[in-house]
Design an enzyme around this catalytic site. Structure first.
Site, mmCIF file in Angstrom:
data_model
loop_
_atom_site.group_PDB
_atom_site.id
_atom_site.type_symbol
_atom_site.label_atom_id
_atom_site.label_comp_id
_atom_site.label_asym_id
_atom_site.label_seq_id
_atom_site.Cartn_x
_atom_site.Cartn_y
_atom_site.Cartn_z
ATOM 1 N N ARG A 18 0.855 -1.317 -0.089
ATOM 2 C CA ARG A 18 -0.051 0.116 0.139
ATOM 3 C C ARG A 18 0.905 1.066 0.000
ATOM 4 O O ARG A 18 0.380 2.211 -0.062
ATOM 5 C CB ARG A 18 -0.935 0.012 1.259
ATOM 6 N N HIS A 43 14.618 -11.194 6.390
ATOM 7 C CA HIS A 43 15.259 -11.791 5.178
ATOM 8 C C HIS A 43 15.435 -10.603 4.159
ATOM 9 O O HIS A 43 14.556 -10.640 3.350
ATOM 10 C CB HIS A 43 14.766 -12.901 4.750
ATOM 11 N N GLU A 70 18.758 -13.373 7.750
ATOM 12 C CA GLU A 70 18.705 -14.663 6.758
ATOM 13 C C GLU A 70 19.241 -13.913 5.495
ATOM 14 O O GLU A 70 18.964 -12.788 5.192
ATOM 15 C CB GLU A 70 17.448 -15.199 6.515
ATOM 16 N N THR A 100 10.508 -17.878 -1.970
ATOM 17 C CA THR A 100 10.815 -18.224 -0.546
ATOM 18 C C THR A 100 11.979 -19.217 -0.384
ATOM 19 O O THR A 100 12.229 -19.768 -1.494
ATOM 20 C CB THR A 100 9.665 -18.501 0.307
ATOM 21 N N HIS A 190 10.482 -23.115 8.286
ATOM 22 C CA HIS A 190 10.096 -23.247 7.075
ATOM 23 C C HIS A 190 8.606 -24.054 7.332
ATOM 24 O O HIS A 190 8.766 -25.382 7.437
ATOM 25 C CB HIS A 190 10.939 -23.608 5.895
ATOM 26 N N ASP A 191 7.429 -23.343 7.148
ATOM 27 C CA ASP A 191 6.224 -24.122 7.223
ATOM 28 C C ASP A 191 5.796 -24.653 8.440
ATOM 29 O O ASP A 191 4.950 -25.443 8.568
ATOM 30 C CB ASP A 191 5.895 -24.926 5.978
ATOM 31 N N GLY A 213 7.272 -17.244 10.248
ATOM 32 C CA GLY A 213 6.806 -15.832 10.000
ATOM 33 C C GLY A 213 5.420 -16.037 9.245
ATOM 34 O O GLY A 213 4.590 -15.785 9.729
#
Length: 238
Positions: A18, A43, A70, A100, A190-191, A213
């Site tokens: 935005r 990251h 990262e 990613t 991750h996930d 995240g």
């Protein structure tokens, strides 16, 4: 105790969509810590599609827990690490245009590159973690590099979890054992989410840190950020 580091990339993604400064990335980091997070992860990619260089510089001065940066260790990334000197630098093998992280390092083929980078980062007083797949050979390669920690890439675990969680976690248990016996610390990311995190923690009780995240920020849309962080911390209790 396993620490929770909140990756705030998605907060920056929303802000950038935005323009302006809503949501405020810096305030979010402060609030995450206030709500119980034990670290903040970013990251900063070359295209600055989420976290920007200016965010990293501002975060340097306000993060009071552990700041984890990262990235692929190119000249740009190394300049940031030298300037900011975060608590931890996590090396990932992502191409600049990757959406990613989607794989760990081949620590054998990239041994020369990674060994020199690990040495330089450690000389700055920064802990260095190498992002790897749950492969004994890759973990052994990371140990040989002189890294302080590895971060296990947990997307395969998350993908297999609902079908067969015991099968999904097996290579992670073995890789974690090799890391522990090799004398290096252990992170994961991750996930990971509210469904699969607790079982991973129970299976690998000496896990040092998880970086989360996307799922955490998505959950915060429903539960609120403070409550969500508390829910994740609850999954990590011994």
């Amino acid at each position: 105790m396993t620490k929770l580091s909140v990756n705030i990339n998605k907060i920056a993604t929303l802000r950038n969509a935005r323009g302006g400064n809503n949501p405020d990335v810096i305030k979010t980091a402060i609030d995450c810590e206030r709500f119980g997070a034990q670290g903040i992860t970013v990251h900063p990619r070359p295209d600055e599609r989420h976290i920007r260089y200016t965010d990293v510089i501002q975060l340097k001065n306000i993060v009071t827990t552990e700041f984890n940066i990262e990235g692929y260790p190119d000249d740009r990334y190394m300049k940031i690490i030298r300037e900011v000197k975060p608590a931890q630098a996590t090396l990932v093998p992502d191409a600049p245009d990757a959406i990613t992280s989607n794989a760990g390092w081949d620590t054998l083929k990239n041994a020369t590159l990674l060994r020199d980078i690990c040495k330089e980062i450690k000389s700055l007083g920064v802990r260095v973690s190498v992002f790897v797949d749950p492969s004994p050979r890759m973990v052994e390669g990371a140990i040989a590099l002189g890294a302080d920690r590895i971060e296990l890439y947990t997307e395969p675990y998350a993908s297999e979890f609902l079908a067969n969680k015991e099968v999904a976690v097996k290579p992670y248990i073995e890789s974690a054992r090799i890391a522990k016996e090799g004398g290096i610390g252990l992170n994961a990311g991750h996930d990971l989410d509210l469904h699969n995190l607790k079982f991973l923690k129970q299976s690998i009780p000496y896990l040092d840190e998880v970086s989360i995240g996307h799922a955490l920020i998505a959950d915060a849309l429903y539960y609120g950020l403070e409550n969500t962080i508390q829910l994740y911390l609850k999954q990590l209790k011994d």
